[in-house]
Design a protein around this motif. Structure first.
Motif, PDB file in Angstrom:
ATOM      1  N   THR A  66       0.871  -1.331   0.021  1.00 28.42           N
ATOM      2  CA  THR A  66      -0.108   0.036   0.221  1.00 28.42           C
ATOM      3  C   THR A  66       0.813   1.262   0.009  1.00 28.42           C
ATOM      4  OG1 THR A  66      -1.888  -1.050   1.203  1.00 28.42           O
ATOM      5  CG2 THR A  66      -1.769   1.244   1.262  1.00 28.42           C
ATOM      6  N   VAL A  67       0.475   2.008  -0.877  1.00 28.09           N
ATOM      7  CA  VAL A  67       1.412   3.552  -0.988  1.00 28.09           C
ATOM      8  C   VAL A  67       0.633   4.863  -0.672  1.00 28.09           C
ATOM      9  CG1 VAL A  67       2.764   4.881  -2.538  1.00 28.09           C
ATOM     10  CG2 VAL A  67       3.113   2.164  -2.738  1.00 28.09           C
ATOM     11  N   VAL A  68       1.241   5.735  -0.022  1.00 27.03           N
ATOM     12  CA  VAL A  68       0.429   6.753   0.230  1.00 27.03           C
ATOM     13  C   VAL A  68       1.467   8.054   0.049  1.00 27.03           C
ATOM     14  CG1 VAL A  68      -0.031   8.436   2.136  1.00 27.03           C
ATOM     15  CG2 VAL A  68      -1.190   6.106   2.115  1.00 27.03           C
ATOM     16  N   ALA A  69       1.036   8.964  -1.058  1.00 22.97           N
ATOM     17  CA  ALA A  69       1.874   9.928  -1.395  1.00 22.97           C
ATOM     18  C   ALA A  69       1.481  11.303  -0.699  1.00 22.97           C
ATOM     19  CB  ALA A  69       1.800  10.370  -2.906  1.00 22.97           C
ATOM     20  N   THR A  70       2.356  12.110   0.094  1.00 22.44           N
ATOM     21  CA  THR A  70       2.037  13.242   0.878  1.00 22.44           C
ATOM     22  C   THR A  70       2.725  14.404   0.207  1.00 22.44           C
ATOM     23  OG1 THR A  70       3.542  12.743   2.416  1.00 22.44           O
ATOM     24  CG2 THR A  70       1.461  11.972   2.817  1.00 22.44           C
ATOM     25  N   ASP A  71       1.930  15.523   0.114  1.00 20.21           N
ATOM     26  CA  ASP A  71       2.603  16.841  -0.020  1.00 20.21           C
ATOM     27  C   ASP A  71       2.583  17.745   1.183  1.00 20.21           C
ATOM     28  OD1 ASP A  71       3.745  19.370  -1.150  1.00 20.21           O
ATOM     29  OD2 ASP A  71       2.986  18.964  -2.787  1.00 20.21           O
ATOM     30  N   GLY A  72       3.766  17.967   2.071  1.00 17.75           N
ATOM     31  CA  GLY A  72       3.427  18.211   3.572  1.00 17.75           C
ATOM     32  C   GLY A  72       2.661  17.356   4.212  1.00 17.75           C
TER      33      GLY A  72
END
Length: 228
Positions: A101-107
């Motif tokens: 499972t992958v999560v991308a964050t910006d800040g």
């Protein structure tokens, strides 16, 4: 060009012999006592954030062994996963669990997911994300408009949703242990996001965010933050 962006205390009730209390007011007083015990602002004028079960704050013994470097604990529904950072460029980072499972964050903002029941494929803001400056929200509540793309895990074309427009209002309050932020959104979906941040730096250490899964927010807890 649009850019990718981003907690029962029992209250003694004393009933007067000659007066029947307003039960709604008593209920609100009891709930505000509970909220105060966990450093959340009181409910006023009908403001009542949705409640979500909070995940365990500490890592389990079998989870500690898999942590190495920046680490998140991500919870949604009955899923609870430890995620480590696999890629980072400035505030844009990518996190992955052992099961892929992958999560991308910006800040602090979740901008994309993969491997969930419904994937958040993309997030586009038409102006700077107010979450970039949490401390400013204390004095100046803000609005933000963004567009998201959603895709089911099976990638059924008939269930994909592109260009879901959202309009959100954000405000923050100083509480005993930092800053508490509420983000209420409407438009193509209605939901409430919540964030807890450091009072001085504005760094978000816990959040509950809608990521496209109906009535199932994603809770993100920062166990080990990336180096500045």
């Amino acid at each position: 060009m649009a850019a990718m962006r981003r907690a029962l205390i029992l209250l003694p009730l004393f009933l007067a012999a000659c007066e029947v209390p307003d039960m709604l007011e008593l209920e609100r007083a009891a709930e505000n006592t509970l909220r105060a015990s966990v450093f959340l602002p009181p409910i006023k004028d009908g403001l009542r954030p949705r409640r979500h079960e909070a995940p365990a704050g500490a890592l389990e013994e079998d989870e500690v062994a898999v942590t190495n470097g920046p680490t998140l604990v991500v919870t949604y529904g009955r899923q609870r996963k430890v995620m480590t950072m696999i890629q980072g460029q400035g505030e844009q980072r990518m996190w992955r669990s052992d099961d892929g499972t992958v999560v991308a964050t910006d800040g602090a903002r979740v901008v994309a997911t993969a491997g969930t029941e419904t994937n958040l494929s993309a997030t586009r803001f038409d102006s700077p994300d107010p979450l970039d400056d949490v401390t400013a929200l204390v004095e100046r509540p803000a609005m933000a408009r963004r567009v998201v793309d959603l895709s089911p895990a099976q990638r059924d074309p008939g269930r994909m949703r592109f260009g879901v427009s959202l309009e959100c209002r954000m405000r923050a309050a100083r509480v005993a242990e930092g800053l508490y932020v509420e983000e209420r959104c409407g438009g193509g979906a209605r939901f409430l996001n919540r964030y807890w941040a450091d009072a001085e730096t504005g760094a978000v250490w816990r959040s509950e965010q809608w990521v496209g899964m109906e009535d199932r927010p994603m809770t993100i807890e920062v166990v080990s933050p990336p180096a500045n």
